[in-house]
Design a protein around this motif. Structure first.
Motif, PDB file in Angstrom:
ATOM      1  N   ILE A   1       0.834  -1.210   0.000  1.00 46.64           N
ATOM      2  CA  ILE A   1       0.000   0.000   0.000  1.00 46.64           C
ATOM      3  C   ILE A   1       0.863   1.252   0.000  1.00 46.64           C
ATOM      4  CG2 ILE A   1      -1.976  -1.085   1.142  1.00 46.64           C
ATOM      5  CD1 ILE A   1      -1.055   0.410   3.723  1.00 46.64           C
TER       6      ILE A   1
ATOM      7  N   LYS B   1       0.302   5.843   0.024  1.00 44.37           N
ATOM      8  CA  LYS B   1      -0.625   6.938   0.280  1.00 44.37           C
ATOM      9  C   LYS B   1      -1.516   7.176  -0.938  1.00 44.37           C
ATOM     10  CE  LYS B   1      -0.754  11.767   1.802  1.00 44.37           C
ATOM     11  NZ  LYS B   1       0.074  12.943   2.208  1.00 44.37           N
TER      12      LYS B   1
ATOM     13  N   ASP C   1      -3.928   5.150  -1.975  1.00 42.65           N
ATOM     14  CA  ASP C   1      -4.555   3.918  -2.450  1.00 42.65           C
ATOM     15  C   ASP C   1      -5.962   3.767  -1.878  1.00 42.65           C
ATOM     16  OD1 ASP C   1      -2.491   3.050  -4.030  1.00 42.65           O
ATOM     17  OD2 ASP C   1      -1.726   1.562  -2.607  1.00 42.65           O
TER      18      ASP C   1
ATOM     19  N   ALA D   1      -3.934   1.150   7.617  1.00 35.84           N
ATOM     20  CA  ALA D   1      -4.104   1.723   6.274  1.00 35.84           C
ATOM     21  C   ALA D   1      -4.492   3.194   6.339  1.00 35.84           C
ATOM     22  CB  ALA D   1      -5.158   0.931   5.498  1.00 35.84           C
TER      23      ALA D   1
ATOM     24  N   CYS E   1      -4.261   5.976   3.231  1.00 32.83           N
ATOM     25  CA  CYS E   1      -5.145   5.326   2.251  1.00 32.83           C
ATOM     26  C   CYS E   1      -6.603   5.698   2.509  1.00 32.83           C
ATOM     27  CB  CYS E   1      -4.995   3.811   2.328  1.00 32.83           C
ATOM     28  SG  CYS E   1      -3.326   3.216   1.972  1.00 32.83           S
TER      29      CYS E   1
END
Length: 331
Positions: free
Chosen positions: A155, A157, A159, A178, A183
């Motif tokens: 992952i 930033k 997403d 997350a 995210c």
């Protein structure tokens, strides 16, 4: 000392008097202040786990104080407040655990006790902003979520991330990790209350997986996802493929709803998707996870705290999947 002991399959957990652990080279004795349950503990009690032995002291997660060290390796930890990495002997390959890998709580005695012996190399300082209960919640589920998101899911930033089945410990940590990484996170759950609690932890939106059109609802809300974290598999897994953006990763670490169903392979290769399994994490990932908690001052979601003598009541609650966040036991 007192410890929560499993004496046989489907037998109730009982608080019993047992011998204090005797530490050996490289080991320390940790006085447990708080411990946390994991779904793993439940599967062991009903006999659905490999290598079960009786009697056993369960528990993979714990926080406490180092009160004794066998040698110089542990002297630096004396009187320090710590949490314990439950994954031992990962092995030489970061990509997968070795044949000697084991998880604290089986086959070795676990954290549902007044004291536990562990090797000093598996200790980390307790994040100072957390109390004993919050710190105990982190290790197993937090590490599993960290590897799933950052190592396997990669992952970054911005997403869009889907957490399938938020509410249990690992799914809740995945949501928090997350969000901390920048995210945009969406969730599914069978409970409207759990979806609302997920929103309070930073989820952008959520849908009920009990709705027949749950996938269509997610498609309308998010458009598509760059990373999907799943712990259920089952028939619903097939619809995750259609929710993926090109180049997306689907990472899973459980199969509570059954096996992977028939999938449309053409969509997988045309979108260049990746379907990845994951389990626990390396020692380096454990350190990185603790650093993430400290950097963002993250606080785990705790559902309820029980005295150690009520371990069976806590396990019964886990069996019904009623909790949001972790179930904690304290001495």
């Amino acid at each position: 000392m007192k410890a929560v002991v499993l004496t046989g399959k489907n037998q109730p957990l009982a608080l019993q008097e047992v011998d204090n652990p005797a530490i050996g080279p490289g080991e320390v004795l940790v006085q447990i202040k708080a411990a946390a349950l994991n779904r793993r503990d439940y599967w062991i009690t009903v006999g659905q786990y490999a290598g079960i032995k009786y009697p056993s002291i369960l528990g993979s997660d714990g926080s406490g104080i180092v009160v004794e060290a066998a040698d110089e390796a542990g002297q630096a930890w004396l009187n320090k407040e710590v949490i314990i990495n439950p994954g031992h002997n990962w092995g030489e390959h970061d990509e997968y655990q070795g044949t000697d890998f084991k998880i604290l709580g089986l086959p070795e005695d676990g954290t549902l006790a007044e004291y536990i012996k562990v090797k000093a190399e598996y200790l980390a300082e307790k994040p100072a902003h957390l109390n004993w209960e919050q710190a105990a919640a982190i290790p197993l589920a937090g590490l599993t979520a960290y590897r799933a998101l950052f190592t396997q899911g990669k992952i970054k930033k911005g997403d869009k991330v889907l957490i399938s089945g938020v509410g249990a410990g690992t799914g809740t940590f995945a949501l928090q990790w997350a969000v901390a990484a920048g995210c945009q996170v969406f969730v599914t759950s069978g409970s409207g209350e759990k979806i609302e609690r997920a929103r309070h932890l930073g989820a952008a939106a959520g849908v009920s997986y009990k709705a027949q059109d749950w996938a269509a609802q997610l498609k309308e809300l998010a458009g598509g996802f760059d990373v999907i974290i799943d712990s259920a598999l089952g028939q619903g897994f097939a619809q995750l493929i259609d929710l993926c953006n090109p180049g997306a990763r689907i990472v899973f670490f459980g199969g509570t709803a059954g096996n992977i169903p028939e999938l449309n392979g053409r969509v997988i290769f045309w979108k260049q998707l990746q379907i990845l399994g994951t389990t626990m994490g390396t020692a380096a990932e454990f350190v990185a996870m603790v650093n993430l908690v400290n950097e963002h001052q993250l606080v785990p979601a705790i559902d309820e705290v029980f005295p150690m003598a009520q371990a069976q009541q806590a396990l019964d609650k886990m069996a019904g999947s009623a909790q949001f966040g972790k179930l904690i036991l304290v001495n």
